[in-house]
Design a protein around this motif. Structure first.
Motif, PDB file in Angstrom:
ATOM      1  N   ASP A 230      57.645  73.024  67.924  1.00 59.71           N
ATOM      2  CA  ASP A 230      57.321  72.123  66.814  1.00 59.71           C
ATOM      3  C   ASP A 230      57.104  72.892  65.515  1.00 59.71           C
ATOM      4  OD1 ASP A 230      57.514  69.931  68.443  1.00 59.71           O
ATOM      5  OD2 ASP A 230      55.361  69.692  68.737  1.00 59.71           O
TER       6      ASP A 230
ATOM      7  N   PHE B  25      59.539  72.255  62.290  1.00 57.45           N
ATOM      8  CA  PHE B  25      58.995  71.660  61.068  1.00 57.45           C
ATOM      9  C   PHE B  25      59.060  72.643  59.907  1.00 57.45           C
ATOM     10  CE2 PHE B  25      56.139  69.885  58.010  1.00 57.45           C
ATOM     11  CZ  PHE B  25      56.173  68.517  58.222  1.00 57.45           C
TER      12      PHE B  25
ATOM     13  N   GLN C 166      51.047  66.317  62.336  1.00 57.59           N
ATOM     14  CA  GLN C 166      50.786  65.925  63.720  1.00 57.59           C
ATOM     15  C   GLN C 166      49.351  65.432  63.898  1.00 57.59           C
ATOM     16  OE1 GLN C 166      52.109  69.566  65.795  1.00 57.59           O
ATOM     17  NE2 GLN C 166      53.749  68.346  66.700  1.00 57.59           N
TER      18      GLN C 166
ATOM     19  N   LEU D 254      58.858  62.254  62.441  1.00 60.30           N
ATOM     20  CA  LEU D 254      58.788  63.463  63.261  1.00 60.30           C
ATOM     21  C   LEU D 254      59.944  63.509  64.257  1.00 60.30           C
ATOM     22  CD1 LEU D 254      54.931  63.619  63.868  1.00 60.30           C
ATOM     23  CD2 LEU D 254      56.305  65.336  62.660  1.00 60.30           C
TER      24      LEU D 254
END
Length: 586
Positions: free
Chosen positions: A420, A424, A455, A574
């Motif tokens: 992640d 990102f 998040q 996301l």
């Protein structure tokens, strides 16, 4: 529900009414008219440039045209106020019910809100990564991989039919170097002392498994054979094993391609598709025999001082014409690339997007010229360049990987900070700007770490619903129930700001997809999360703004509707970026 698209249509209708009434000329080109958020939110909910961009064509003063439009737009019951700012920008204030309708749309269809029919199912080919099959992926490859994958997801979300493609460069000299490097590791696996890796071969330890496999499969039988015999075999085996390694590296980032296209297939059988493409270009007078001047101030590997077969690239926007054959009669890389993009077009892709490293910037114009030429102007190629990644730890450059030999592998970075964070942060900067990726910063739990901050917003949304279940046992705050909420309760400035930001999501998706810029999604999510965290903190000081209030079920229901909509938008954004949306943070 896209209120910006709705009011673009409303503005277009207003212009039509004015034309019918003879107040403005008919047939004005409204393609440049936009409805967007005003730069200063205090000016209204929407703004349009209609009067500014149409005044010249209408032969009117912008302010005069704006006044006519204002009179038309004021009749819309959804609009509470319209005024003109500066030389002719028009600001609109909407009735609260309009934004409440947007919020209900986001609650009713969390996964569908923001999706668009913009693409109309148009096939789009996105080619990305396409790293040479010579070893594991490095961090620079990772940026292009994440960018291409997120762009593909964004385009699919906006209604395009996307094919993700990887071009395997398996026809160049570099794959012979891999085969020779693998032969060295094969000798090593048989117990021979290979000494230092000779210059020109790949030194990384990642080739040791290839040598070990060769030793298992062939024993010592290859040692006495001439290179001409073992090279083709080892080349195929090495390419297959390198591609398996690359696929595994991509899978760690959850990146999977639909098509792996081999360059070698273009050249099989007397030149195959490359020869066929050049023959077609000859028939259409797209090539000629001529000489080229030496390149000015830059190296060009395809340049040779001789008469040669040249593509008329300058006729299609390039700076010079380009060679297609080398002096030995073999095809230039450019010739293969033309055939490859012609293949894309013949497979049904008029719209093509290539994601390249920034070091290929000088190759863009010639490739776009070639696509224009071989498709008769029907094909379009957009090349997105990804700049370098500077890998740091606490502000200091990260040392090279021993396993790779001379670079830091993508796998090492993902193993250290997680998928992640890599995805990102690779998208939290425009693709054509250099990226400083600090391994220490991306694992911090703070506002300075964008992936954590976004998040955390999603996790906080989930926690609100857990709190509501505790505060109101037996009450199910389902989407169906939340649609009945009295949204007029959401009157605080921070709440209405959040609703405005949610309403902007569909417009942002379409604009990002049209510009081929997935970083806009990352930027939007960070700003959305920031607005939510601000509202959360405001509720600490003002109890009446808290999301869950055990003594006021109506206000809880309204605020849960807001949180439900927000949670859906965060999750959708996301997902486009390929980043998980956690309900809890560890």
């Amino acid at each position: 529900m896209n209120i910006f698209a709705l009011f673009e249509k409303r503005v277009a209708d207003a212009l039509g009414h004015l034309a019918e009434a003879g107040k403005i000329p008919s047939g004005l080109d409204v393609s440049r008219v936009v409805v967007e958020p005003p730069r200063d939110p205090s000016h209204g909910d929407l703004a349009t440039n209609a009067a500014m961009v149409l005044a010249k064509e209408a032969r009117m003063n912008p302010r005069a045209l704006a006044d006519l439009l204002v009179a038309e737009l004021q009749t819309d019951p959804r609009v509470t106020k319209v005024d003109v700012a500066g030389p002719g920008f028009i600001n609109l204030r909407l009735a609260p019910e309009v934004l409440h309708e947007v919020l209900r749309a986001a609650v009713a269809d969390s996964e569908g809100f923001g999706r668009s029919g913009q693409g109309g199912g148009e096939p789009v080919n996105v080619e990305y990564v396409s790293a040479n099959p010579t070893g594991p992926m490095h961090v620079g490859h990772g940026r292009g991989a994440v960018f291409g994958d997120a762009l593909s997801a964004l385009l699919a979300f906006a209604g395009y039919k996307v094919t993700r493609e990887y071009y395997i460069n398996d026809a160049g000299a570099q794959v012979d170097v891999v085969a020779r490097s693998a032969f060295l590791r094969y000798r090593e696996a048989l117990g021979q002392d290979i000494g230092p890796i000779p210059e020109g071969l790949y030194p990384g330890d990642y080739l040791k498994p290839v040598g070990e496999r060769l030793a298992r499969d062939y024993g010592a039988s290859l040692l006495d054979k001439p290179e001409a015999e073992w090279l083709p075999q080892l080349r195929d085996i090495s390419i297959d094993m390198m591609m398996d390694m690359i696929r595994a590296d991509l899978a760690v980032l959850n990146i999977h391609h639909d098509v792996f296209f081999s360059e070698r297939t273009l050249q099989e059988g007397n030149g195959g598709e490359v020869a066929k493409t050049i023959a077609e270009m000859k028939a259409r007078d797209l090539v000629y025999m001529g000489r080229l001047p030496p390149p000015k101030g830059q190296k060009d590997d395809d340049w040779e001082d001789r008469e040669q077969l040249l593509f008329r690239a300058t006729a299609f926007g390039d700076e010079v014409d380009r060679p297609l054959l080398k002096s030995d009669g073999s095809f230039t890389y450019f010739a293969s690339d033309i055939a490859y993009h012609r293949s894309k077009f013949e497979r049904g892709f008029a719209s093509m997007i290539d994601v390249w490293g920034a070091d290929h910037g000088g190759y863009v114009k010639r490739m776009q010229a070639a696509v224009k030429a071989v498709t008769g102007g029907k094909g379009d190629l957009d090349v997105k360049l990804c700049q370098l990644v500077k890998l740091l730890r606490g502000g200091e450059p990260v040392k090279m990987s021993k396993r790779a030999g001379d670079f830091v592998t993508l796998r090492d970075v993902v193993d250290e900070v997680g998928r992640d964070a890599v995805r990102f942060m690779m998208l939290f900067r425009k693709n054509d700007a250099t990226l400083d990726f600090d391994l220490a910063k991306v694992v911090e739990q703070s506002k300075d770490n964008p992936v954590f901050y976004v998040q955390y917003a999603h996790a906080r949304c989930a926690s609100v619903f857990r709190q509501s279940a505790e505060a109101f046992p037996g009450t199910k705050f389902s989407a169906e129930e939340l649609l009945k909420a009295d949204l007029s309760i959401l009157a605080d400035e921070a709440e209405t700001d959040l609703i405005h930001r949610i309403a902007q999501f569909p417009r942002m998706v379409e604009a990002a997809a049209e510009a081929h810029e997935p970083h806009r999604v990352a930027f939007y999510l960070y700003e959305l999360a920031s607005a939510f965290h601000s509202l959360w903190n405001k509720g600490k000081d003002l109890p009446q703004l808290r999301f869950v209030n055990q003594t006021h079920k109506d206000s809880t229901q309204a605020r849960l509707a807001l949180v439900h909509a927000l949670k859906g938008v965060l999750a959708s954004g996301l997902t486009i970026l390929g980043v998980t949306a956690p309900d809890e943070m560890r």
